[in-house]
Design an enzyme around this catalytic site. Structure first.
Site, PDB file in Angstrom:
ATOM      1  N   THR A 188       0.801  -1.232   0.000  1.00  0.00           N
ATOM      2  CA  THR A 188       0.000   0.000   0.000  1.00  0.00           C
ATOM      3  C   THR A 188       0.832   1.279   0.000  1.00  0.00           C
ATOM      4  OG1 THR A 188      -0.160  -0.278   2.399  1.00  0.00           O
ATOM      5  CG2 THR A 188      -2.071  -0.953   1.080  1.00  0.00           C
ATOM      6  N   ILE A 206       7.783   1.380  -1.777  1.00  0.00           N
ATOM      7  CA  ILE A 206       8.349   0.461  -2.775  1.00  0.00           C
ATOM      8  C   ILE A 206       7.323  -0.598  -3.173  1.00  0.00           C
ATOM      9  CG2 ILE A 206      10.173  -1.259  -3.157  1.00  0.00           C
ATOM     10  CD1 ILE A 206      11.934   0.436  -1.191  1.00  0.00           C
ATOM     11  N   ARG A 227      -1.635  -4.314   6.486  1.00  0.00           N
ATOM     12  CA  ARG A 227      -2.531  -4.395   7.657  1.00  0.00           C
ATOM     13  C   ARG A 227      -3.780  -3.542   7.513  1.00  0.00           C
ATOM     14  NH1 ARG A 227       2.128  -2.683  11.690  1.00  0.00           N
ATOM     15  NH2 ARG A 227       2.377  -1.344   9.861  1.00  0.00           N
ATOM     16  N   ASP A 283      -1.163  -9.074   9.339  1.00  0.00           N
ATOM     17  CA  ASP A 283      -0.049  -8.466  10.077  1.00  0.00           C
ATOM     18  C   ASP A 283       1.080  -9.486  10.123  1.00  0.00           C
ATOM     19  OD1 ASP A 283       1.753  -7.384  11.820  1.00  0.00           O
ATOM     20  OD2 ASP A 283       0.302  -6.915  13.391  1.00  0.00           O
ATOM     21  N   ASN A 311       8.144  -7.572   0.658  1.00  0.00           N
ATOM     22  CA  ASN A 311       8.599  -6.181   0.743  1.00  0.00           C
ATOM     23  C   ASN A 311       8.291  -5.531   2.086  1.00  0.00           C
ATOM     24  OD1 ASN A 311       8.956  -3.254  -0.369  1.00  0.00           O
ATOM     25  ND2 ASN A 311       6.808  -3.379   0.280  1.00  0.00           N
ATOM     26  N   TYR A 321      18.386  -3.779  12.332  1.00  0.00           N
ATOM     27  CA  TYR A 321      17.890  -3.533  10.979  1.00  0.00           C
ATOM     28  C   TYR A 321      18.892  -4.085   9.941  1.00  0.00           C
ATOM     29  CZ  TYR A 321      15.968  -1.395   6.825  1.00  0.00           C
ATOM     30  OH  TYR A 321      15.424  -1.216   5.566  1.00  0.00           O
ATOM     31  N   LYS A 349      18.534  -7.425   7.440  1.00  0.00           N
ATOM     32  CA  LYS A 349      18.625  -7.320   5.981  1.00  0.00           C
ATOM     33  C   LYS A 349      19.810  -8.139   5.437  1.00  0.00           C
ATOM     34  CE  LYS A 349      15.010  -4.676   5.346  1.00  0.00           C
ATOM     35  NZ  LYS A 349      13.805  -5.219   4.712  1.00  0.00           N
ATOM     36  N   VAL A 355      15.059   5.642  -0.371  1.00  0.00           N
ATOM     37  CA  VAL A 355      13.930   5.842  -1.281  1.00  0.00           C
ATOM     38  C   VAL A 355      12.893   6.678  -0.522  1.00  0.00           C
ATOM     39  CG1 VAL A 355      12.259   4.725  -2.811  1.00  0.00           C
ATOM     40  CG2 VAL A 355      14.337   3.489  -2.127  1.00  0.00           C
ATOM     41  N   THR A 371       9.680   7.304   0.755  1.00  0.00           N
ATOM     42  CA  THR A 371       8.468   6.515   1.011  1.00  0.00           C
ATOM     43  C   THR A 371       7.939   6.972   2.372  1.00  0.00           C
ATOM     44  OG1 THR A 371       9.629   4.780   2.216  1.00  0.00           O
ATOM     45  CG2 THR A 371       9.518   4.503  -0.177  1.00  0.00           C
TER      46      THR A 371
HETATM   47  N1  LIG Z   1      12.613   3.614   2.032  1.00  0.00           N
HETATM   48  C1  LIG Z   1      13.889   3.310   2.086  1.00  0.00           C
HETATM   49  O1  LIG Z   1      14.769   4.208   2.107  1.00  0.00           O
HETATM   50  C2  LIG Z   1      14.316   1.849   2.075  1.00  0.00           C
HETATM   51  C3  LIG Z   1      15.657   1.579   1.812  1.00  0.00           C
HETATM   52  C4  LIG Z   1      16.075   0.258   1.773  1.00  0.00           C
HETATM   53  C5  LIG Z   1      15.187  -0.766   2.004  1.00  0.00           C
HETATM   54  N2  LIG Z   1      13.878  -0.471   2.278  1.00  0.00           N
HETATM   55  C6  LIG Z   1      12.978  -1.615   2.532  1.00  0.00           C
HETATM   56  O2  LIG Z   1      11.930  -1.564   1.595  1.00  0.00           O
HETATM   57  C7  LIG Z   1      10.762  -2.194   2.132  1.00  0.00           C
HETATM   58  C8  LIG Z   1       9.562  -1.288   1.929  1.00  0.00           C
HETATM   59  O3  LIG Z   1       9.809  -0.081   2.608  1.00  0.00           O
HETATM   60  P1  LIG Z   1       9.131   1.300   2.215  1.00  0.00           P
HETATM   61  O4  LIG Z   1      10.205   2.307   2.289  1.00  0.00           O
HETATM   62  O5  LIG Z   1       8.346   1.162   0.976  1.00  0.00           O
HETATM   63  O6  LIG Z   1       8.185   1.489   3.504  1.00  0.00           O
HETATM   64  P2  LIG Z   1       6.748   2.180   3.697  1.00  0.00           P
HETATM   65  O7  LIG Z   1       6.525   3.263   2.698  1.00  0.00           O
HETATM   66  O8  LIG Z   1       6.688   2.532   5.147  1.00  0.00           O
HETATM   67  O9  LIG Z   1       5.712   0.995   3.389  1.00  0.00           O
HETATM   68  C9  LIG Z   1       5.677  -0.142   4.212  1.00  0.00           C
HETATM   69  C10 LIG Z   1       4.586  -1.095   3.739  1.00  0.00           C
HETATM   70  O10 LIG Z   1       4.648  -2.275   4.534  1.00  0.00           O
HETATM   71  C11 LIG Z   1       3.397  -2.516   5.194  1.00  0.00           C
HETATM   72  N3  LIG Z   1       3.689  -3.109   6.502  1.00  0.00           N
HETATM   73  C12 LIG Z   1       4.440  -2.599   7.498  1.00  0.00           C
HETATM   74  N4  LIG Z   1       4.454  -3.428   8.549  1.00  0.00           N
HETATM   75  C13 LIG Z   1       3.698  -4.508   8.206  1.00  0.00           C
HETATM   76  C14 LIG Z   1       3.302  -5.694   8.878  1.00  0.00           C
HETATM   77  N5  LIG Z   1       3.668  -5.936  10.155  1.00  0.00           N
HETATM   78  N6  LIG Z   1       2.524  -6.587   8.235  1.00  0.00           N
HETATM   79  C15 LIG Z   1       2.116  -6.346   6.962  1.00  0.00           C
HETATM   80  N7  LIG Z   1       2.458  -5.233   6.271  1.00  0.00           N
HETATM   81  C16 LIG Z   1       3.218  -4.327   6.903  1.00  0.00           C
HETATM   82  C17 LIG Z   1       2.722  -1.128   5.253  1.00  0.00           C
HETATM   83  O11 LIG Z   1       1.299  -1.164   5.278  1.00  0.00           O
HETATM   84  P3  LIG Z   1       0.430  -1.274   6.660  1.00  0.00           P
HETATM   85  O12 LIG Z   1       0.984  -0.242   7.600  1.00  0.00           O
HETATM   86  O13 LIG Z   1      -0.997  -1.049   6.261  1.00  0.00           O
HETATM   87  O14 LIG Z   1       0.633  -2.674   7.159  1.00  0.00           O
HETATM   88  C18 LIG Z   1       3.181  -0.540   3.917  1.00  0.00           C
HETATM   89  O15 LIG Z   1       2.358  -1.029   2.867  1.00  0.00           O
HETATM   90  C19 LIG Z   1      11.089  -2.491   3.610  1.00  0.00           C
HETATM   91  O16 LIG Z   1      11.408  -3.862   3.736  1.00  0.00           O
HETATM   92  C20 LIG Z   1      12.303  -1.617   3.895  1.00  0.00           C
HETATM   93  O17 LIG Z   1      13.117  -2.156   4.904  1.00  0.00           O
HETATM   94  C21 LIG Z   1      13.427   0.810   2.325  1.00  0.00           C
END
Ligand SMILES: NC(=O)c1ccc[n+]([C@@H]2O[C@H](COP(=O)([O-])OP(=O)(O)OC[C@H]3O[C@@H](n4cnc5c(N)ncnc54)[C@H](OP(=O)(O)O)[C@@H]3O)[C@@H](O)[C@H]2O)c1
Length: 257
Positions: free
Chosen positions: A10, A13, A33, A59, A86, A148, A152, A181, A183
């Site tokens: 939602t 990424i 969730r 969740d 993801n 963290y 990873k 990224v 987000t």
């Molecule tokens: N953004 C960065 O700079 C970055 C860099 C490197 C790696 N990453 C990795 O990329 C991935 C996505 O991150 P993002 O930056 O896109 O984060 P984000 O924008 O915060 O999105 C997180 C997504 O995961 C869902 N989520 C979180 N906890 C959850 C749970 N317990 N069960 C089910 N769904 C859950 C959230 O929806 P709900 O809250 O509705 O559950 C949301 O859809 C992560 O694994 C992160 O570690 C991010």
């Protein structure tokens, strides 16, 4: 028509994966969730691209949540061709600043859920002789950086090891390592981002396009940007002690997640 299941679809990424895969004509199973947000996303992607989008509220920090998604991945009547693990989150603060409950929750979502979902999907895919799994890790996997980074690093090692074991089965596994990224990630964790230089930010849609290209080329590790590829090459040769010093000084507030 093929089907892709995306956890954390939602926002950020995951949402970029959903947009791109829907535009390419894949049906989707959307997992997070927040049910209302999932339903809105499913309706929008269906209306825009004419694909079927299922909603699965789960969740992944809980056993029932993981089991519900694993059951969907194991459903032989409605096969999933691509799994994108993801869902994830960050924690603000250094070791011992973060509560034990949050540390364990991170391991559950980043490691246990990824292990169980990858396994459920891979079993079914191996039977069919085809399929793909993208496990979203981070460039944080390559630097000493608390739970963290350690979680990873596990994702990278696990995925590349499993990919080797499944070589020749038709199932492709790839760890994706993004840099910064824009987000909801940093805001959700309460982290400031003002000190991160502009050149370090990646675009989620370009990241996803590059990642899917790498998967198609059979890569097991994707660092989809020349800037981060160069940085990670430097990290490989930098003394471990110096690396630890730099990443710990940067703190959990501004350093690479
Ligand atoms: N953004 C960065 O700079 C970055 C860099 C490197 C790696 N990453 C990795 O990329 C991935 C996505 O991150 P993002 O930056 O896109 O984060 P984000 O924008 O915060 O999105 C997180 C997504 O995961 C869902 N989520 C979180 N906890 C959850 C749970 N317990 N069960 C089910 N769904 C859950 C959230 O929806 P709900 O809250 O509705 O559950 C949301 O859809 C992560 O694994 C992160 O570690 C991010």
């Amino acid at each position: 028509m093929t089907t892709a299941l995306i956890t954390g679809s939602t926002a950020g990424i995951g949402a970029a994966f959903a947009r791109r895969l829907a535009a390419d004509g894949h049906n989707l199973v959307l997992v997070a969730r927040d049910t209302k947000r999932l339903q809105d996303q499913a309706t929008e992607l269906h209306d825009r691209h004419g694909i079927e989008a299922e909603v699965l509220t789960a969740d992944l920090a809980t056993d029932p949540g993981i089991e519900a998604v694993a059951d969907r991945l194991s459903d032989r009547r409605s096969p999933v061709d691509l799994l994108v693990n993801n869902a994830g989150f960050g924690s603000k603060g250094r070791y011992l600043d973060v509560s034990m409950a949050d540390e364990l929750k991170m391991l559950k979502v980043h490691c246990e859920a990824v292990l169980r979902l990858t396994s459920a999907a891979s079993e079914a895919m191996r039977e069919r002789g085809r399929g793909g799994v993208v496990n979203v890790a981070s460039v944080g996997a390559f630097v000493p950086r608390g739970t963290y980074g350690a979680s990873k690093a596990w994702v990278v090692q696990f995925t590349q090891g499993a990919a080797k074991d499944l070589a020749g089965s038709g199932v492709r596994l790839m760890a994706l390592c993004p840099g910064f990224v824009r987000t909801e990630f940093h805001q959700r964790a309460g982290m400031g981002t003002d000190n991160i230089p502009g050149w370090m930010w990646l675009d989620a849609d370009k990241l996803v396009a590059a990642a899917l290209g790498d998967l198609a080329h059979g890569k097991t590790l994707s660092i989809p940007d020349p800037r981060y590829k160069a940085l990670m090459a430097l990290v490989k040769v930098a003394p471990r002690g110096l690396l630890g010093e730099v990443t710990s000084r940067t703190g959990r507030k501004y350093g690479p997640q």
